[in-house]
Motif scaffolding. Structure first.
Motif, PDB file in Angstrom:
ATOM      1  N   PHE A 217      11.179  12.095   3.594  1.00 36.17           N
ATOM      2  CA  PHE A 217      11.699  12.367   2.260  1.00 36.17           C
ATOM      3  C   PHE A 217      10.635  12.741   1.242  1.00 36.17           C
ATOM      4  N   GLY A 218       9.377  12.753   1.640  1.00 34.77           N
ATOM      5  CA  GLY A 218       8.302  13.057   0.700  1.00 34.77           C
ATOM      6  C   GLY A 218       8.435  14.457   0.147  1.00 34.77           C
ATOM      7  N   THR A 219       8.193  14.589  -1.129  1.00 32.37           N
ATOM      8  CA  THR A 219       8.331  15.891  -1.760  1.00 32.37           C
ATOM      9  C   THR A 219       7.375  15.974  -2.935  1.00 32.37           C
ATOM     10  N   SER A 220       7.074  17.175  -3.325  1.00 32.57           N
ATOM     11  CA  SER A 220       6.312  17.334  -4.556  1.00 32.57           C
ATOM     12  C   SER A 220       7.280  17.111  -5.710  1.00 32.57           C
ATOM     13  N   LEU A 221       6.781  16.765  -6.843  1.00 32.36           N
ATOM     14  CA  LEU A 221       7.643  16.589  -8.005  1.00 32.36           C
ATOM     15  C   LEU A 221       7.599  17.823  -8.895  1.00 32.36           C
ATOM     16  N   ASP A 222       7.367  18.957  -8.263  1.00 34.95           N
ATOM     17  CA  ASP A 222       7.363  20.239  -8.956  1.00 34.95           C
ATOM     18  C   ASP A 222       8.751  20.503  -9.520  1.00 34.95           C
ATOM     19  N   SER A 223       8.830  20.774 -10.797  1.00 33.80           N
ATOM     20  CA  SER A 223      10.137  20.992 -11.422  1.00 33.80           C
ATOM     21  C   SER A 223      10.421  22.469 -11.649  1.00 33.80           C
ATOM     22  N   ASN A 224       9.749  23.330 -10.925  1.00 32.13           N
ATOM     23  CA  ASN A 224       9.963  24.760 -11.052  1.00 32.13           C
ATOM     24  C   ASN A 224      11.367  25.117 -10.559  1.00 32.13           C
ATOM     25  N   PRO A 225      12.200  25.730 -11.394  1.00 39.53           N
ATOM     26  CA  PRO A 225      13.553  26.071 -10.949  1.00 39.53           C
ATOM     27  C   PRO A 225      13.571  27.096  -9.812  1.00 39.53           C
ATOM     28  N   GLY A 226      12.499  27.862  -9.671  1.00 37.45           N
ATOM     29  CA  GLY A 226      12.425  28.819  -8.574  1.00 37.45           C
ATOM     30  C   GLY A 226      12.468  28.140  -7.218  1.00 37.45           C
ATOM     31  N   THR A 227      11.915  26.934  -7.132  1.00 38.65           N
ATOM     32  CA  THR A 227      11.936  26.171  -5.887  1.00 38.65           C
ATOM     33  C   THR A 227      13.370  25.831  -5.497  1.00 38.65           C
ATOM     34  N   VAL A 228      14.160  25.415  -6.467  1.00 36.34           N
ATOM     35  CA  VAL A 228      15.567  25.071  -6.208  1.00 36.34           C
ATOM     36  C   VAL A 228      16.342  26.316  -5.799  1.00 36.34           C
ATOM     37  N   ILE A 229      16.137  27.397  -6.523  1.00 34.09           N
ATOM     38  CA  ILE A 229      16.858  28.641  -6.218  1.00 34.09           C
ATOM     39  C   ILE A 229      16.537  29.109  -4.807  1.00 34.09           C
ATOM     40  N   LEU A 230      15.260  29.109  -4.446  1.00 34.88           N
ATOM     41  CA  LEU A 230      14.861  29.542  -3.106  1.00 34.88           C
ATOM     42  C   LEU A 230      15.437  28.628  -2.034  1.00 34.88           C
ATOM     43  N   ARG A 231      15.347  27.318  -2.250  1.00 36.55           N
ATOM     44  CA  ARG A 231      15.840  26.349  -1.259  1.00 36.55           C
ATOM     45  C   ARG A 231      17.339  26.507  -1.039  1.00 36.55           C
ATOM     46  N   VAL A 232      18.097  26.620  -2.119  1.00 40.52           N
ATOM     47  CA  VAL A 232      19.560  26.743  -2.015  1.00 40.52           C
ATOM     48  C   VAL A 232      19.948  28.082  -1.380  1.00 40.52           C
TER      49      VAL A 232
END
Length: 137
Positions: free
Chosen positions: A8-23
């Motif tokens: 479950f380890g993750t960076s705490l990067d809050s860049n919305p691009g990360t969410v968009i790419l992942r989804v």
């Protein structure tokens, strides 16, 4: 490094691009994985066998599992690194094993899934994910 940080380890990067790419990558790959897993596994198994892959039934199931459930986990950001590992392995085999003799145009889709999977394997899901929620607790 403990098992919780691996799963479950993750960076705490809050860049919305990360969410968009992942989804986007998770949803798009599901369109390839779910038809294989739920209705086309026998045909896919025959294709895998035609490549000379050892244990084609097992390998076809693992690839379909990675493409369907791995992509679902990626989409929701749960166990992102293990899911990304499965996806990256599957896409590397698809690009090199299934399409290695073909030109780049035939390999392109596999590489376009491989690279983001490698990204999430190295980076994690980011701040807006279930992994981040679990790792905070």
């Amino acid at each position: 490094m403990n098992i919780k940080s691996i799963l479950f380890g993750t960076s705490l990067d809050s860049n919305p691009g990360t969410v968009i790419l992942r989804v986007l990558i998770g949803a798009a790959l599901m369109t390839h994985g779910f038809p294989k897993m739920f209705g086309g596994l026998s045909g896919f198994t025959e294709f895998v066998a035609s490549l000379g892959v050892p244990a084609p039934q097992v390998m076809a199931f693992l690839a379909a599992f990675a493409e369907s459930f791995g992509s679902l986990l990626l989409l929701i950001g749960l166990m992102t690194r293990p899911a990304a590992f499965l996806i990256a392995c599957t896409m590397a085999v698809a690009a090199i094993g299934a399409h290695g003799a073909d030109g780049f145009a035939k390999q392109e889709l596999a590489w376009l899934y491989f690279v983001p999977a490698l990204f999430f394997l190295l980076k994690g899901a980011g701040k807006w994910s279930l992994d981040a929620l679990i790792s905070r607790k």
